[in-house]
Design a protein around this motif. Structure first.
Motif, short mmCIF file in Angstrom:
data_model
loop_
_atom_site.label_atom_id
_atom_site.label_comp_id
_atom_site.label_asym_id
_atom_site.label_seq_id
_atom_site.Cartn_x
_atom_site.Cartn_y
_atom_site.Cartn_z
N SER A 81 -8.94 2.82 -1.27
CA SER A 81 -9.87 3.95 -1.64
C SER A 81 -10.87 3.97 -0.35
O SER A 81 -11.30 2.95 0.16
N SER A 85 -2.37 5.62 8.90
CA SER A 85 -1.01 5.61 8.27
C SER A 85 -0.28 4.15 8.42
O SER A 85 0.75 3.78 7.78
N VAL A 95 0.74 -1.17 0.09
CA VAL A 95 0.12 -0.03 -0.09
C VAL A 95 0.80 1.29 0.01
O VAL A 95 1.75 1.29 1.03
N ALA A 96 0.72 2.00 -0.95
CA ALA A 96 1.49 3.49 -1.20
C ALA A 96 0.43 4.52 -0.88
O ALA A 96 1.11 5.61 -0.62
N ASN A 97 -0.81 4.48 -1.30
CA ASN A 97 -1.78 5.58 -0.99
C ASN A 97 -3.11 5.28 -0.69
O ASN A 97 -3.41 4.28 -0.73
N LEU A 98 -3.44 6.35 0.17
CA LEU A 98 -4.71 6.30 0.72
C LEU A 98 -5.47 7.38 0.07
O LEU A 98 -5.32 8.59 0.55
N GLU A 99 -6.57 6.97 -0.54
CA GLU A 99 -7.33 7.91 -1.33
C GLU A 99 -8.71 8.16 -0.54
O GLU A 99 -9.28 7.07 -0.44
N ARG A 158 -1.73 -0.23 -5.89
CA ARG A 158 -0.81 0.20 -4.58
C ARG A 158 -1.99 1.16 -3.83
O ARG A 158 -1.57 1.98 -3.15
N THR A 159 -3.11 0.98 -4.16
CA THR A 159 -4.23 2.19 -3.40
C THR A 159 -5.23 1.65 -2.62
O THR A 159 -5.71 0.57 -3.27
N ARG A 196 -5.87 9.96 6.69
CA ARG A 196 -4.68 9.45 6.27
C ARG A 196 -3.81 9.25 7.55
O ARG A 196 -3.19 8.03 7.38
N VAL A 216 -0.06 1.90 5.36
CA VAL A 216 0.76 2.24 4.55
C VAL A 216 2.19 1.09 4.60
O VAL A 216 2.70 1.20 5.65
N ASP A 250 -6.50 14.73 5.35
CA ASP A 250 -5.04 14.41 5.95
C ASP A 250 -5.07 13.72 7.24
O ASP A 250 -4.37 12.88 7.57
#
Length: 215
Positions: free
Chosen positions: A61, A22, A1-5, A58-59, A18, A25, A15
């Motif tokens: 959602s 964290s 996991v690289a992104n949290l949409e 890698r996301t 996220r 991630v 933010d």
């Protein structure tokens, strides 16, 4: 996991959401526990509904639906309530929550514990009354209070003026509002400033309007 949409935030900060998530991630996207993510976010009182899904490669959602506060409800303590009448969060005045929202009082915590659906229906009725009131050019209502007989008293913001109606299901309600408009029109600016209460709840003579003034 690289992104949290994160989508759908209104009151909450994306933010901050996220940051809360964290630890996810850097984990394997197939091993990330989405149910746990949903449960963690669902504990926030602002969150009405949350949907979490994987978006390869890698996301993760996150789609949030937040409660939208429509009123402050006094249940022996102040709570934010949405348009359905449901209290969803204790009011935090330090965060400036509820600014500009009307207060609905006279309900009580015990009544809510015994019959939450009935109290939520009263809140909806109160919101409908306030919306009807503001549909015409009338002074702004800051509080709607139910008395022991479930008759309604409106408090006008910043004026120290109460407008006393009967029950919200009274067939006279529409006529009462028309009589208020007529009486208010004929009061001078000075008389409006000195008015303490306007009674529209005379059951013997419903066509009468009584205005009480400060000395």
């Amino acid at each position: 996991v690289a992104n949290l949409e994160v989508r759908g935030t209104r009151t909450l900060d994306a933010d901050a959401v996220r940051e809360q998530l964290s630890p996810v991630v850097g984990t394997n996207i197939f091993r990330a526990d989405l149910d746990q993510v949903e449960a963690a976010l669902g504990r926030n009182p602002w969150v009405k509904r949350v949907e979490v899904s994987r978006q390869l490669p890698r996301t993760i959602s996150i789609e949030l639906t937040e409660h939208q506060a429509a009123a402050i409800v006094d249940l022996d303590g102040l709570y934010l309530a949405d348009a359905t009448g449901k209290p969803f969060k204790r009011l935090d005045t330090s965060a400036h929550e509820g600014e500009g929202l009307p207060i609905i009082s006279g309900l009580g915590r015990d009544a809510y514990r015994l019959a939450p659906a009935a109290v939520e229906a009263q809140v909806r009725d109160a919101l409908a009354m306030i919306n009807t009131w503001h549909a015409a050019s009338r002074p702004t209502v800051s509080e709607l209070h139910f008395d022991a007989r479930r008759a309604v008293q409106l408090t006008i913001a910043d004026a120290g003026l109460s407008v006393r109606l009967g029950a919200l299901d009274s067939p006279e309600l529409g006529a009462q509002l028309e009589r208020f408009d007529l009486a208010w029109k004929h009061l001078s600016v000075d008389e409006r400033a000195r008015a303490r209460a306007i009674h529209l709840d005379n059951t013997t003579r419903p066509d009468h309007v009584t205005v009480a003034f400060r000395n």
